[in-house]
Write an enzyme that holds these catalytic residues in place. Structure first.
Site, PDB file in Angstrom:
ATOM      1  N   THR A  80       2.682   3.489  -6.845  1.00 59.11           N
ATOM      2  CA  THR A  80       2.970   3.969  -5.521  1.00 59.11           C
ATOM      3  C   THR A  80       2.478   5.284  -5.466  1.00 59.11           C
ATOM      4  OG1 THR A  80       4.706   4.445  -3.668  1.00 59.11           O
ATOM      5  CG2 THR A  80       5.327   5.032  -5.722  1.00 59.11           C
ATOM      6  N   GLY A  83      -1.867   3.006  -4.910  1.00 58.73           N
ATOM      7  CA  GLY A  83      -1.222   4.353  -4.645  1.00 58.73           C
ATOM      8  C   GLY A  83      -1.408   4.884  -3.361  1.00 58.73           C
ATOM      9  N   VAL A  91       0.979  -1.144   0.007  1.00 57.50           N
ATOM     10  CA  VAL A  91      -0.102   0.129   0.063  1.00 57.50           C
ATOM     11  C   VAL A  91       1.081   1.500   0.008  1.00 57.50           C
ATOM     12  CG1 VAL A  91      -1.579   1.355   1.409  1.00 57.50           C
ATOM     13  CG2 VAL A  91      -1.637  -1.251   1.152  1.00 57.50           C
ATOM     14  N   CYS A  92       0.616   2.303  -0.823  1.00 61.05           N
ATOM     15  CA  CYS A  92       1.352   3.510  -0.737  1.00 61.05           C
ATOM     16  C   CYS A  92       2.818   3.168  -0.943  1.00 61.05           C
ATOM     17  CB  CYS A  92       0.828   4.276   0.421  1.00 61.05           C
ATOM     18  SG  CYS A  92       1.286   5.843   0.336  1.00 61.05           S
ATOM     19  N   THR A  93       3.548   3.865  -0.216  1.00 61.40           N
ATOM     20  CA  THR A  93       5.085   3.774  -0.350  1.00 61.40           C
ATOM     21  C   THR A  93       5.656   2.518   0.289  1.00 61.40           C
ATOM     22  OG1 THR A  93       4.996   4.965   1.974  1.00 61.40           O
ATOM     23  CG2 THR A  93       5.377   6.227  -0.163  1.00 61.40           C
TER      24      THR A  93
END
Length: 320
Positions: A128, A161, A108-110
Site C-alpha cells: 500500500t 503502492g 491502488v494505494c490505500t
C-alpha cells in the site's frame, strides 16, 4: 470473450489519480488494438457522485449495491477517504461479494485498507502507500504488509503502492492480457517506462535522503547520493562524520533502519538504474560510475533489488 470488464470502486475522498492512471492506460490500450477491449465501469455506493481528494467530482456509472455482472477485474481505488470507506459495512460487504465475480481483484494505494476490511487479504503479502503501511499492518496483523514494492501480485490478488504506481500495476495487467506490443504502445502513449519492476521501491533514495530528522544523517545521506563512486565504506563515512563506526551504524539503524553499507548499496543500485535507462554506457562504465567494484557486483545488486540482471533491466525499462 467480447470484452474485459473492469469495475472500479470509488467513494468520497478517493484519489483521482488512482482512478485516472488505470482508466487512461486501459483506454489507450483499446485505441491501439487491445482485443478483447476493456470496458471500464465506475461504481459508487448508491451511484452517488463522489468528491475526490482534489475537490473534483466524479459521476458514477452504476450503484455498487446493484452491480451483479461477472467481470475481469475488480479494482478498489485509494484516497484520503479510505478509512471511512473501510468502516462502511455495506461498501465492504459488496466489495467482498463482487470479488467472487472477478477473475482478479486489485487495489491502488490505500484501497488496500478496504480490501483488508473484507478479509480478502488475510494471509497474503500485499503493499500500500508507504505512509500508511504501518497503520494497515497494525490493524490487520493477519496481513503481510510490505511497504517497499510498487506493486505485488499474490495469486489473483494484486495491490499497488502510492498513487502513480497504479500505472505500473495497470501496465502489468495490459501486458499479461494482450502482450508486450500493446503494453509498449501504452507506454509510448503515456510517455512512461514500459514497466518498472514490481520490486522497485516506492521511495527513491534521491527523495528519501532528506527525510531523516537527524541533521548529521541527512548530510551523510546527501553526500552518499551525490558521490556514489567515492569511498563510502563505513570507516570512511565515520571519519567524514567525526564519529566512531559503531555510533555511525547506530545512527543509521535508528534514522534509516538500514546499516550504512545497506544504504550505500541501495543508492548505488538506484543510480545505476537511472544511468542504464538514460544513456548507452556499457555495463562496466555504469558499474565504475556508481561505485561498484565490478560488473558482477553490479549484477548481484540488481538481482537482489529488482530481481533481474542489469542488461535485462536496460532492455525492458528503456523507453522505446
Amino acid at each position: 470473450m467480447d470484452e474485459r470488464l473492469v469495475l472500479l470502486v470509488a467513494y468520497d475522498g478517493a484519489e483521482l489519480l488512482d482512478i485516472a492512471c488505470v482508466t487512461s492506460c486501459l483506454d489507450i490500450a483499446n485505441r491501439i488494438g487491445a482485443s478483447p477491449p476493456y470496458r471500464m465501469v465506475l461504481a459508487t455506493p448508491g451511484k452517488r457522485t463522489v468528491r475526490c481528494d482534489s475537490g473534483l467530482q466524479l459521476q458514477a456509472d452504476v450503484a455498487l449495491e446493484r452491480f451483479n455482472e461477472p467481470m475481469d477485474t475488480l479494482l478498489v481505488s485509494g484516497g484520503l477517504g479510505h478509512e471511512d470507506a473501510a468502516a462502511d459495512r455495506s461498501l465492504v460487504g459488496h466489495v467482498r461479494r463482487l470479488s467472487a465475480l472477478a477473475r482478479r481483484v486489485s487495489s491502488v494505494c490505500t484501497g488496500a485498507t478496504v480490501l483488508a476490511a473484507t478479509g480478502l487479504l488475510s494471509g497474503r503479502r500485499i503493499t500500500t502507500h508507504w505512509m500508511y503501511a504501518d497503520q494497515l499492518a497494525a490493524k490487520h496483523p493477519d496481513v503481510d504488509v510490505d511497504a517497499d514494492p510498487i506493486y505485488i501480485r499474490d495469486g489473483e490478488i494484486a495491490t499497488s503502492g502510492g498513487v502513480t504506481s497504479a500505472l505500473d500495476l495497470t501496465m502489468s495487467f495490459i501486458e499479461e492480457d494482450h502482450g508486450e506490443a500493446i503494453a509498449r504502445g501504452v507506454a509510448l502513449g503515456t510517455v512512461t517506462y514500459l514497466q518498472r519492476p514490481a520490486a522497485q521501491s516506492q521511495m527513491s533514495m534521491f527523495v528519501a535522503s532528506r527525510l531523516s530528522g537527524d541533521l548529521l544523517v541527512r548530510r551523510l545521506r546527501d553526500h552518499i547520493v551525490s558521490h556514489p563512486n567515492s569511498d563510502l565504506s563505513t570507516p570512511a563515512l565515520a571519519r567524514l562524520a567525526g564519529v566512531s563506526e559503531r555510533h555511525l551504524s547506530r545512527m543509521f539503524l535508528t534514522h534509516v533502519e538500514q546499516t550504512p553499507a545497506q544504504y550505500v548499496r541501495g543508492v548505488r543500485t538506484e543510480a545505476a538504474a537511472h544511468l542504464l535507462v538514460s544513456g548507452e554506457l556499457p555495463l562496466a562504465a555504469v558499474a565504475r560510475q556508481c561505485g561498484f567494484g565490478s560488473t558482477e557486483s553490479l549484477r548481484q545488486a540488481f538481482l537482489d533489488r529488482y530481481g533481474v540482471p542489469p542488461s535485462q533491466y536496460r532492455r525492458t525499462q528503456t523507453p522505446a
